[in-house]
Design a protein around this motif. Structure first.
Motif, PDB file in Angstrom:
ATOM      1  N   HIS A 129       0.815  -1.181   0.038  1.00  0.00           N
ATOM      2  CA  HIS A 129       0.608  -0.185   0.507  1.00  0.00           C
ATOM      3  C   HIS A 129       0.967   1.699  -0.162  1.00  0.00           C
ATOM      4  N   GLY A 130       2.007   0.871   0.922  1.00  0.00           N
ATOM      5  CA  GLY A 130       2.676   1.979   1.276  1.00  0.00           C
ATOM      6  C   GLY A 130       2.917   2.548  -1.361  1.00  0.00           C
ATOM      7  N   LEU A 133       0.161   4.844  -1.846  1.00  0.00           N
ATOM      8  CA  LEU A 133       0.188   6.076  -1.867  1.00  0.00           C
ATOM      9  C   LEU A 133       1.224   7.034  -1.977  1.00  0.00           C
ATOM     10  N   HIS A 216       5.689   2.432   5.369  1.00  0.00           N
ATOM     11  CA  HIS A 216       4.088   2.219   5.977  1.00  0.00           C
ATOM     12  C   HIS A 216       4.039   0.328   6.470  1.00  0.00           C
TER      13      HIS A 216
ATOM     14  N   GLY B 111      -0.579   7.180   8.760  1.00  0.00           N
ATOM     15  CA  GLY B 111      -0.716   8.252   7.971  1.00  0.00           C
ATOM     16  C   GLY B 111       0.132   9.498   8.539  1.00  0.00           C
ATOM     17  N   ASN B 193      -2.811  12.785   3.453  1.00  0.00           N
ATOM     18  CA  ASN B 193      -1.963  11.055   3.467  1.00  0.00           C
ATOM     19  C   ASN B 193      -2.946  10.794   4.181  1.00  0.00           C
ATOM     20  N   GLN B 197      -4.068   7.186   2.828  1.00  0.00           N
ATOM     21  CA  GLN B 197      -3.570   6.093   3.261  1.00  0.00           C
ATOM     22  C   GLN B 197      -4.602   5.224   3.699  1.00  0.00           C
TER      23      GLN B 197
END
Lengths: 587, 581
Positions: A129-130, A133, A216, B111, B193, B197
């Protein structure tokens, strides 16, 4: 499905292509006016900044020797005026250009986010997921400076360059040609460096993405790492990825920092050529004045060239980010035609799976020739060993995936013919991992029905016996749910998401292990509430516990994607089959 | 705050010094340029000394090349220093986050932490790599040109510098006003963010509820606000920077009018004025730049403040380093546990009240009770995810608060309800706590956790990469992988927190056999809402509202009229038997 991990660089990129940059054009399209105004302002401003040079010369050559005090003061005022114009225009330009830059960044980010909305689970499941993002937030941000400052400077400088070249031509054709001879060399160097630079920026962005992904993941999985005292290993991975990024960064900036000195050096060499040619020309009758004037122009000529060269280097850098952004925007959707499909009309709740075959990957068979029908208002329990395909059945019903063969009917409608939004809005789905958002409990429940009143929310919470424990929390319904705080137990989280699913008041209710972490007593208590809510709805319940499933109208035993037994609790018990052996006798 | 950042720069202070010296050298090397250019015009062109042309040009190319070379070197040097220093800061912060307790993660969303550890650190890095030498370069130019002008005519120079206080005032105003706006940008960045996230993490839920529209609204709100904060900031510096530029240009006007006046009056020679008019442009550069630099500095400070704030956060858990800890537990094979008068509250609410529990090494303990009764909390206290306010927990007689957290957690392992897997291969996930484990050990653990069978059915077997959080696997499969992870780590105390809730009944039965194999060596806690999972335990504890209400073996508890028997009956389909009996 090939999955990307935090340690693995994402796809290698091709060479730098200006096409990537061109795709920004539509975003700039609506800002043509702003750009034009800014360029006009900048041209006037740069003319205004030239005025003092000229006026000072006039003052020193004429006013002062002539002791013309009034003329001197007037010139002073003119200088002042030109500077006021320059400052005011600068202020306006800053505002206009920032507005444009921020709007483009915002639009681009909206587009990539909109794309994420249309992408299926597959996209989210196949990479950390990072890494998603960083594209939506960091990469997009890195473009703002380019758009706010770089672009306008370059356009302005292109105009400056044009003026200067015209002047140079007027003064001396031969020297101008010598001077311009430097340009092809410059272009050659820049073009040669381009792919090299692009590659380095590209590698840098991938390394940064890896670091982000690990950061993340380790933040999300902190509880696990702490539980296993794995801090030191996590740290060493983080430091390793950090070093890789550091190295890639240094390589990229080294290539970047070479551009400016390169241009500068070239400019000095070209000026030297002009000197040599110019001085040589003096012997053939050229005038000294012309040469001196020309040389001062040559210097002015290289300043914008340098800006443009640097801008190009910046573009190459931005290209690496843009590529990643557009890569996501270009990602093929599982079902690109979805938005064009009509809305599913309101259904009564008849569900039919007809001859369904399905696998998440080609060659994989999760379900084969699966047939099942659920009458409106009926509750069907789906049981079977893990990996038998129970969740898959639920996913196919909510059209998270498309069956490879066969069809799913709601009433008489094949769900493949309707858009997923209209299908899912008639369903209440509670999934295994009950994800709650980092907002208050009240808002989390409201997620099921956005216009629900506080009373509705509390009633839904009451039906699943969550109301009492919520009130006992320090901030009651306003308690903010956190990822791994001490405040809510897993069972309580399940109750909240159950309330959320019930609040949606759907025609079709799908409960996938909805109460697996809830103790049997609480489950018994909420069963009544749920039973009341299940009335008039078609329900598909996935569970292991006998207490949860025994009251279902029909129990379906699924094994390796095949239905091996089905019937009511009593029927199955009297058959003395697998169900009876495994679920009734052993518990 | 500045001390904090300096502590990271300090080890590089010699490199920094070298960088500054190189900056000064490069600045000095640009000095001969104008005189050389002047010489060409005066001596070569005007006076016709053609033979001087090539040597002068050679000198020019030489100094410029040197200057550019130096510049390239010091730019890279500053980048390198910034990367090194911030790399260490990042590593330290990462380490620090790992030492934090639950209350920290309650307050800091993933986040937000991400934003601090990426965006903010990067802004600081940029500040160090860029701003330091820019400020220094401009300072040098300023000092150099002012000194030069002073030697020519100090009175005139003093008057010339009259707008400087105005510039100082404007930069001061800019500093004051722009800083909060940069802080607001960073804050909003963090919110954006966090929002994105969370959206990515919860994308399944969003889709399940068909809430794309709602999420788009939430996103647009943050996205819009982020742009807005940037524009608000630009409005501030977009006002002051032109003002500063204007004040700087006043120097030119003063030079011209006053200088001209002085020349006319005979107090200054025309030649001197010409020199002044040349230098005034050079002097103008640092003055004009001051606004932009202040802007960059404030941007840097806004991020520095946020990161520094993070660096100040401390864990509420006392963590003595391994060496100072009460005893080294590195070789524990089994462990007894004594919980005495333990109470724990979260906020106002008491979650556990006066818990007393004695567990022999190698025993299996079942813990049951209604949702929210404190089962998980008790276990998390044992792993020290947080510390109890009163009472003690002893591991082999040692108060666990006197142990280093790492030592303790190597002895007490927990498979959590909420299974988290990393985006790594299945092998990597099982070998999470012991990356050096052999493949045989991994397979053995998987077999014990009843995972081997389904793993080998996957297309790439143990090399199959699972998605973050374990997507692609069913709930039951994920739980078994988390069990395998724990089994491979094989700590003396194992806690299974409802780790079989999604596992089917048959597999669970086979798991019971595995648990029995651990009996006698590992101290095992099994939390379950399914009583069949705990019935074989040596001791079963029933918790309700944070208190132990029943305790004993399965048989003993069945004899008692209470929660345990009630639930037992219900789970075995004996409806309402308590009323009948």
């Amino acid at each position: 499905m090939a999955r990307n991990t935090f340690e693995q660089d994402e796809a290698e990129s091709s060479r730098f292509s200006i096409h990537t940059i061109k795709r920004l054009a539509p975003y700039l399209g609506s800002h043509k006016k702003a750009l034009l105004i800014s360029v006009a302002l900048m041209i006037v401003a740069s003319l205004a900044s030239l005025v003092p040079n000229y006026l000072i010369k006039v003052a020193i050559d004429e006013s002062i020797p002539n002791k013309d005090l009034l003329g001197l003061v007037l010139i002073g005022l003119w200088v002042l005026l030109s500077q006021i114009i320059f400052s005011v225009f600068l202020g306006i330009r800053i505002r206009i250009m920032n507005k444009m830059g921020q709007t483009v960044v915002k639009d681009l980010r909206s587009d990539i986010f909109g794309k994420l909305q249309r992408l299926g689970f597959g996209y989210f499941d196949s990479r950390p997921h990072g890494k998603i993002l960083i594209r939506v937030v960091n990469y997009v941000n890195s473009l703002s400076d380019l758009l706010s400052n770089g672009l306008i400077n370059v356009i302005t400088d292109l105009f400056n360059l044009l003026f200067i070249i015209i002047f140079m031509f007027v003064i001396d054709l031969r020297l101008t040609l010598i001077c311009l001879a430097g340009l092809p060399v410059l272009m050659l160097v820049i073009l040669l460096l381009k792919n090299h630079q692009h590659k380095r920026w590209h590698v840098m962005s991938r390394k940064q993405s890896n670091l982000n992904a690990w950061l993340h993941e380790s933040l999300s999985g902190m509880a696990v790492s702490q539980s296993f005292a794995r801090e030191a290993i996590n740290q060493s991975i983080f430091e390793r990825l950090g070093r890789a990024w550091h190295l890639a960064w240094m390589r990229a900036v080294a290539a970047f920092f070479m551009v400016w000195p390169g241009i500068e050096l070239l400019s000095v060499l070209v000026v030297c050529l002009v000197y040599i040619a110019g001085v040589g020309g003096l012997d053939h009758g050229s005038s000294v004045g012309v040469l001196v004037a020309f040389i001062s122009l040559v210097w002015r000529f290289w300043a914008p060239v340098s800006t443009i060269g640097n801008f190009y280097a910046q573009l190459v850098q931005a290209g690496a980010y843009l590529e990643s952004i557009f890569e996501t925007i270009d990602e093929t959707e599982d079902d690109p035609l979805d938005a064009q499909r009509p809305d599913l009309p309101a259904v009564r709740g008849l569900i039919r799976f007809e001859d369904i075959s399905f696998g998440y990957e080609s060659e994989q068979v999760i379900l084969s020739s699966f047939n099942l029908s659920i009458e409106p208002g009926q509750t069907v329990a789906l049981i079977g060993p893990t990996g038998a395909g129970k969740t898959t059945v639920a996913s196919l019903l909510s059209r998270f995936y498309q069956a490879n063969q066969g069809r799913v009917l709601l009433d008489e409608h094949n769900i493949a013919d309707y858009n997923h939004h209209s299908i899912r809005s008639q369903m209440g789905l509670m999934m295994q991992d009950s994800f709650l958002f980092g907002i208050s409990i009240r808002e989390n429940i409201r997620y099921g029905k956005l216009d629900a009143s506080d009373q509705d929310i509390e009633a839904a919470a009451g039906a699943v016996h969550a109301h009492d424990f919520i009130l006992e929390l320090e901030q009651g319904y306003e308690t903010v749910v956190t990822d791994r705080g001490a405040s809510l137990s897993m069972g309580q989280r399940q109750l909240i998401s159950l309330a959320r699913a019930l609040l949606a008041n759907p025609k079709i209710l799908i409960l996938d292990e909805a109460t697996s972490s809830v103790d049997t007593e609480t489950e018994r208590l909420i069963q009544k509430g749920i039973n009341k809510l299940m009335k008039g709805r078609s329900c598909l319940v996935i569970a292991h516990r006998l207490s949860t499933i025994r009251h279902a109208d029909k129990i379906v035993l699924l094994e390796h994607g095949l239905i091996t037994e089905q019937g009511s609790h009593e029927q199955l018990c009297s058959q003395r089959g697998q169900y009876w052996q495994r679920y009734v006798c052993t518990s | 705050m500045y001390q904090w950042i300096w502590s990271y720069l300090r080890p590089h202070r010699f490199l920094l010094l070298i960088g500054l010296v190189l900056t000064a050298l490069a600045a000095a090397l640009s000095l001969p340029f104008s005189p050389l250019a002047g010489m060409i015009v005066d001596q070569v062109i005007t006076q016709g000394q053609r033979e001087l042309l090539l040597p002068i040009l050679g000198l020019m190319v030489l100094t410029v090349s040197l200057k550019l070379g130096l510049r390239f070197v010091f730019q890279l040097l500053f980048e390198h220093i910034a990367q090194r220093a911030l790399g260490r800061a990042r590593n330290d912060l990462y380490h620090q986050v790992h030492t934090m307790d639950s209350s920290f993660f309650d307050k800091n969303k993933t986040g937000d932490l991400m934003a601090q550890l990426t965006g903010d650190l990067d802004a600081i890095r940029h500040g160090i790599a860029w701003v330091i030498y820019q400020v220094f370069e401009n300072f040098l130019i300023f000092v150099f040109s002012v000194t030069l002008l002073f030697t020519i005519n100090w009175q005139f120079t003093l008057v010339l510098l009259a707008p400087c206080p105005l510039i100082a005032w404007a930069t001061f105003k800019l500093t004051k006003q722009v800083k909060p706006s940069f802080a607001a940008i960073r804050e909003q960045f963090s919110r954006l963010n966090s929002m994105v996230q969370e959206y990515i993490a919860g994308n399944r839920t969003v889709k399940a509820f068909a809430r794309e529209g709602h999420e788009t609204n939430r996103f647009e709100q943050e996205n819009q606000a982020y742009g807005q904060k940037n524009l608000e900031s630009a409005a501030i510096w977009g006002t002051w920077i032109p003002v500063i530029e204007f004040f700087a240009s006043l120097l030119v006007v003063i030079m011209l009018v006053l200088g001209g006046f002085l020349v006319i009056n005979g107090d200054l020679s025309l030649g001197q004025l010409v020199v002044f008019s040349g230098m005034v442009w050079t002097l103008n550069i640092p003055l004009r730049m001051s606004g932009w630099l202040v802007n960059d500095i404030q941007r840097f400070v806004a991020s520095l403040e946020r990161v520094h704030q993070l660096s100040l956060s401390t864990s509420q858990l006392n963590n003595p380093p391994s060496s100072e800890a009460a005893s080294s537990l590195a070789v524990l094979r089994s462990a007894s546990i004594a919980i005495e008068e333990l109470s724990f509250s979260f906020g106002d609410k008491e979650l556990l009240t006066n818990i007393n529990l004695h567990i022999e090494a190698g025993q299996t303990i079942g813990i049951v009770g209604p949702t929210g009764s404190g089962k998980t909390t008790l276990m998390r206290l044992l792993c020290r995810h947080f510390d109890c306010k009163s009472g003690t927990i002893r591991l082999n007689g040692t108060d666990i608060r006197k142990l280093s957290l790492q030592d303790l957690r190597r002895q007490v392992g927990m498979a959590m309800q909420d299974v988290f897997l990393f985006s790594d291969s299945i092998e990597g996930n099982i070998a999470f706590a012991r990356p050096d484990a052999s493949m045989e050990q991994v397979i053995e653990a998987a077999k014990l956790a009843q995972a081997h069978e389904f793993v080998t059915e996957l297309s790439n077997s143990y090399d199959t990469v699972v998605g973050e959080r374990g997507v692609g696997l069913s709930g039951g499969q994920r739980q078994r992988l988390s069990l395998a992870r724990l089994f491979l780590a094989r700590p003396a105390v194992m806690i299974l927190d409802d780790t079989t809730s999604a596992v089917d009944i048959e597999t669970e039965e086979r798991l019971q056999d595995s648990f029995r194999q651990l009996h006698g060596t590992q101290t095992l806690f099994i939390i379950s809402s399914r009583l069949s999972s705990v019935m074989h335990a040596d001791q079963i504890v029933v918790l309700d509202q944070g208190k132990i209400i029943q305790q004993g073996s399965h048989q003993e508890l069945l004899q008692e009229d209470g929660y345990y028997r009630l639930v037992w009956d219900h789970q075995n389909g004996i409806e309402d038997s308590n009323h009948g009996a």
